[in-house]
Design an enzyme around this catalytic site. Sequence first.
Site: not given
Ligand code: NOJ
Length: 504
Positions: A98, A195, A250, A312-313
Amino acid sequence: MAVRWWQEAVVYQIYPRSFADTDGDGVGDLDGIRRRLDYLAWLGVDAIWLSPIFPSPMADYGYDVSDYCGIDGVFGTLDDFDRLLADAHERGLRLLLDWVPNHTSDQHPWFVESRSSRDNPKRDWYIWRDRPNNWVAAFSDDLAWTLDDNTGEYYLHHFLPQQPDLNWANPQVADAMHDVLRFWLDRGVDGFRADVVHLIGKDPAFPDDPVERLGQKRVGFHEHASTHDLLRGIRAVLDGYPGDRMMVGEVNLTGAERIVAYYGHGDQLHLSFNFDLLFAPWDAKVWKAILEDIDAVYRAADAWPTWVLSNHDQPRHRTRYGSEPRARAAAVALLTLRGTPFLYAGEELELEDGVVPVERVLDPDGRDGCRAPVPWDSSPSHGWATPDPWLPWPPEPERRNAQRLRDDASSILHLYRRLLRARRASDALRHGGMRMLDTPEQVLGFERKSSRDTRVVVVNFDDAPADFALEGAWHVQVASDGAGEGEAFEGRLAVSQALVLRQG
Ligand code: NOJ
């Protein structure tokens, strides 16, 4: 064009803190992951993606990186990493890291220097202004700017104040971040998950957001043309290496057209996440509309789709859909769609979000539930080196754990395994075309077809059985509930049942 590995692969996301702990500190570690590689090979995934493992003050649990070229002590050492990578490769598993390009930690030496004085050589590595504009940060309703008392200027942070945004308009920043990629590519990683990579290019005028967007999080609509040039530079770094290294971005935007722009013409991202299903209800009509939209837009752009139900979000899909039969049916769909599926560790164990009491909530955005530790067996410590991990166990760990479900051939874990095998063995499922079928409203149906084979997938979203006739003779290859596998398809779907059908 030849099919690339990342088009056919199934990627398994590991949130390292929550995967497997070997040293007893209650936090997962690299050695824990290494010891579970045999499980992943048995399951049949092709690649693993590790959420950040780099040194970090953990204000955002690793998405605040203070050294891009090291391993945080809580996870292990670089030697541990090299061992993990070698053992993964030995089992035919690829490994993605990541990469967090938009922001660093405020403890990163670059930012420490940058904030030390207005004329520091690294001042311009971050974004400093006399006055803030009206942009709002994620995780709060506060401005995305924090005043630094030391120098009397504001710095930009799309996320926490502890996550200052890098200034990619400065070529030195791009060079340094390319070097980070090279550091890991030289070590042999197969690629990266990038990210919030759509945020790296900024409008140099930093215009205020228009009134209608006031108070909205910027993350979801920030798009600047310079990002595409920056992505071409990043892609060139990856393309400079043998072995078909890959980057999945992402791109956290809504709308397929906006997302495919970040694939460029084979010169930007290899893949981008598509979160449409992550936010969709369990509803056949909604799914059908998403599948049609994605298929049409991505095909026109010559971009390869991806699919995600959990990460994970967000709350896990087992929690969102509310039942095991639905989670099973969703697995059938996810693993047979045209595109690269991303699994989130534990979904194959039917894990639900952990119930986290207020006093144990740690994450600044309250995402702790989906990060509950993965239970490996039925013992009190569930295969961890301590019974008290950093977050509470998810519901029913004595039943929903890897060992227990592995011993039960009718479990959801075995369903995932059968699906992964079926996918591996079928050209149609791995890279064939997709055509939506004319189905009753509550049923989703699509055909996957290659020059060598054909599969039909039908999913009953309803809480009642559904009838659906199909021309020709078909038999059930995989059933979400295991019922009737190997038998002729009779035109009826049980409640929340999904089937992979094979001709003949
Ligand atoms: C996306 C990530 O998936 C998340 O977990 C993170 O808090 C934010 N980007 C900031 O890096």
